[in-house]
Design a protein around this motif. Sequence first.
Motif, PDB file in Angstrom:
ATOM      1  N   ARG A   1      -2.655   2.546  10.134  1.00 52.73           N
ATOM      2  CA  ARG A   1      -2.006   1.594   8.916  1.00 52.73           C
ATOM      3  C   ARG A   1      -1.097   2.883   8.015  1.00 52.73           C
ATOM      4  NH1 ARG A   1      -3.799  -1.633  11.751  1.00 52.73           N
ATOM      5  NH2 ARG A   1      -5.425  -3.703  11.275  1.00 52.73           N
ATOM      6  N   VAL A   2      -0.341   2.208   7.311  1.00 45.12           N
ATOM      7  CA  VAL A   2       0.514   3.009   6.126  1.00 45.12           C
ATOM      8  C   VAL A   2      -0.506   2.888   4.658  1.00 45.12           C
ATOM      9  CG1 VAL A   2       2.470   3.125   7.310  1.00 45.12           C
ATOM     10  CG2 VAL A   2       2.315   1.703   5.561  1.00 45.12           C
ATOM     11  N   PRO A   3      -0.238   3.789   3.946  1.00 42.67           N
ATOM     12  CA  PRO A   3       0.203   4.989   3.801  1.00 42.67           C
ATOM     13  C   PRO A   3      -0.660   6.009   4.584  1.00 42.67           C
ATOM     14  CG  PRO A   3      -0.671   4.736   1.905  1.00 42.67           C
ATOM     15  CD  PRO A   3      -1.082   3.197   2.676  1.00 42.67           C
TER      16      PRO A   3
ATOM     17  N   GLU B   1      -5.760   6.203   3.621  1.00 44.62           N
ATOM     18  CA  GLU B   1      -6.330   5.216   2.947  1.00 44.62           C
ATOM     19  C   GLU B   1      -5.600   5.450   1.418  1.00 44.62           C
ATOM     20  OE1 GLU B   1      -8.351   2.322   2.682  1.00 44.62           O
ATOM     21  OE2 GLU B   1      -7.952   2.542   4.958  1.00 44.62           O
ATOM     22  N   SER B   2      -4.844   4.341   0.903  1.00 41.01           N
ATOM     23  CA  SER B   2      -4.069   4.497  -0.421  1.00 41.01           C
ATOM     24  C   SER B   2      -5.062   4.974  -1.592  1.00 41.01           C
ATOM     25  CB  SER B   2      -3.381   3.305  -0.614  1.00 41.01           C
ATOM     26  OG  SER B   2      -4.348   2.119  -0.783  1.00 41.01           O
TER      27      SER B   2
ATOM     28  N   GLN C   1       3.119   2.862  13.702  1.00 39.81           N
ATOM     29  CA  GLN C   1       1.851   2.848  13.212  1.00 39.81           C
ATOM     30  C   GLN C   1       0.595   3.029  14.261  1.00 39.81           C
ATOM     31  OE1 GLN C   1       3.356   0.385  13.130  1.00 39.81           O
ATOM     32  NE2 GLN C   1       2.262  -1.707  12.572  1.00 39.81           N
ATOM     33  N   LYS C   2       0.872   2.593  15.467  1.00 36.33           N
ATOM     34  CA  LYS C   2      -0.131   2.661  16.602  1.00 36.33           C
ATOM     35  C   LYS C   2       0.225   3.610  17.444  1.00 36.33           C
ATOM     36  CE  LYS C   2      -0.837  -1.493  14.661  1.00 36.33           C
ATOM     37  NZ  LYS C   2      -1.568  -1.662  13.549  1.00 36.33           N
TER      38      LYS C   2
ATOM     39  N   TRP D   1       5.892  -8.356  14.939  1.00 31.16           N
ATOM     40  CA  TRP D   1       5.302  -7.287  14.964  1.00 31.16           C
ATOM     41  C   TRP D   1       3.713  -7.284  14.966  1.00 31.16           C
ATOM     42  CZ3 TRP D   1       1.939  -5.145  11.608  1.00 31.16           C
ATOM     43  CH2 TRP D   1       2.107  -5.302  10.433  1.00 31.16           C
TER      44      TRP D   1
ATOM     45  N   ASN E   1       1.007  -1.148   0.045  1.00 31.89           N
ATOM     46  CA  ASN E   1      -0.053  -0.005  -0.043  1.00 31.89           C
ATOM     47  C   ASN E   1       0.781   1.322  -0.110  1.00 31.89           C
ATOM     48  OD1 ASN E   1      -2.685  -1.019  -0.048  1.00 31.89           O
ATOM     49  ND2 ASN E   1      -2.168  -1.729   2.059  1.00 31.89           N
TER      50      ASN E   1
HETATM   51  N1  LIG Z   1      -7.024   0.000   3.164  1.00 28.05           N
HETATM   52  C1  LIG Z   1      -5.797   0.568   3.572  1.00 28.05           C
HETATM   53  C2  LIG Z   1      -4.670  -0.606   4.323  1.00 28.05           C
HETATM   54  C3  LIG Z   1      -3.435  -0.135   4.704  1.00 28.05           C
HETATM   55  C4  LIG Z   1      -2.694  -1.326   5.167  1.00 28.05           C
HETATM   56  O1  LIG Z   1      -3.530  -2.406   5.571  1.00 28.05           O
HETATM   57  N2  LIG Z   1      -1.463  -1.123   5.403  1.00 28.05           N
HETATM   58  C5  LIG Z   1      -0.750  -2.081   5.944  1.00 28.05           C
HETATM   59  C6  LIG Z   1       0.795  -2.177   5.133  1.00 28.05           C
HETATM   60  S1  LIG Z   1       0.392  -2.752   3.371  1.00 28.05           S
HETATM   61  C7  LIG Z   1      -0.206  -1.519   7.256  1.00 28.05           C
HETATM   62  O2  LIG Z   1       0.132  -0.618   7.576  1.00 28.05           O
HETATM   63  N3  LIG Z   1      -0.009  -2.527   8.208  1.00 28.05           N
HETATM   64  C8  LIG Z   1       0.482  -2.450   9.435  1.00 28.05           C
HETATM   65  C9  LIG Z   1      -0.608  -2.867  10.337  1.00 28.05           C
HETATM   66  O3  LIG Z   1      -1.259  -3.782  10.059  1.00 28.05           O
HETATM   67  O4  LIG Z   1      -0.431  -2.566  11.666  1.00 28.05           O
HETATM   68  C10 LIG Z   1      -5.080   1.456   2.406  1.00 28.05           C
HETATM   69  O5  LIG Z   1      -5.243   0.884   1.294  1.00 28.05           O
HETATM   70  O6  LIG Z   1      -4.455   2.188   2.690  1.00 28.05           O
END
Ligand SMILES: N[C@@H](CCC(=O)N[C@@H](CS)C(=O)NCC(=O)O)C(=O)O
Length: 258
Positions: free
Chosen positions: A56-58, A74-75, A43-44, A248, A16
């Motif tokens: 979450r990123v980005p 949200e990407s 990220q938390k 993690w 993402n």
């Molecule tokens: N729907 C969100 C999904 C974002 C997402 O799940 N990002 C993942 C990385 S691909 C993330 O940050 N994971 C960290 C976590 O779950 O704590 C988007 O499209 O931005």
Amino acid sequence: MTKPTDLTLYTASVPNGIKVSTALEYLELPYKVYPIAFSKLEQKEPWYLEINPNGRVPAIVDVDSAGEKTCVMESGAILLYITDKYDPENKLSYPFGSKEYYEMLEWVFWQVGGLGPMQGQASHFLRYCLSDNPDVQAYGVNRYQNETRRLMTVLETRLAKQKATRNSAYLVGDHLSVADLACLGWVLFDTYVGIESSEFPLLEKWQDEISAMPLIKKGLDVPTEFRIKQVAKDPELLKQASAAGQSWIKKGGEAEKK
Ligand SMILES: N[C@@H](CCC(=O)N[C@@H](CS)C(=O)NCC(=O)O)C(=O)O
């Protein structure tokens, strides 16, 4: 105003995240990068949740010349924000209201609602499964790998249709758009979820050609060198990636429960 004054991208070297860095690079926009350390569960942290309440990123923070701050999570929303504001020549998009504009939305929404979540689960069960029960893992891998394959078949079919009807090598219209970049972020991780690129010949050519474009390549290397294809083929690197992810994800799950 077609260039950001002060835009920061919060990201990591993940599907993402690279959707957004490739878009920013392709449009040659100035931006700063803040790498989010998953290993430290950055990220938390409360300061980041102010920017992206979903943890979450980005995410991006865009401060304009008057000091007005816009945070976008949200990407898919970020890609549309960037093209709406900073792509007046439609280098990576299509004019608002055109047929291609709505096709672009279709594929961006399709990706964020389908391919991303399904392939994310395939990746979870194959690489980061926290259960000791092999049946749990086998069920998850089977279910989500099959669904990812089905979705990649949808992309393969779309590329065939684009070639036949528009002689185009892209998902929408006649040029690269954020629809392609949204999907590319995930398709590049195909081998990592146990799907060989060669299973989908048009998609393989599409991902090779787009990721070889110099500006896209630059965006893939944000915030660190993009190495998923090498990692996916090296058992030792795969073991390390799985162990780091499991660590993690376990801590993150516990933190989110609290
Ligand atoms: N729907 C969100 C999904 C974002 C997402 O799940 N990002 C993942 C990385 S691909 C993330 O940050 N994971 C960290 C976590 O779950 O704590 C988007 O499209 O931005």
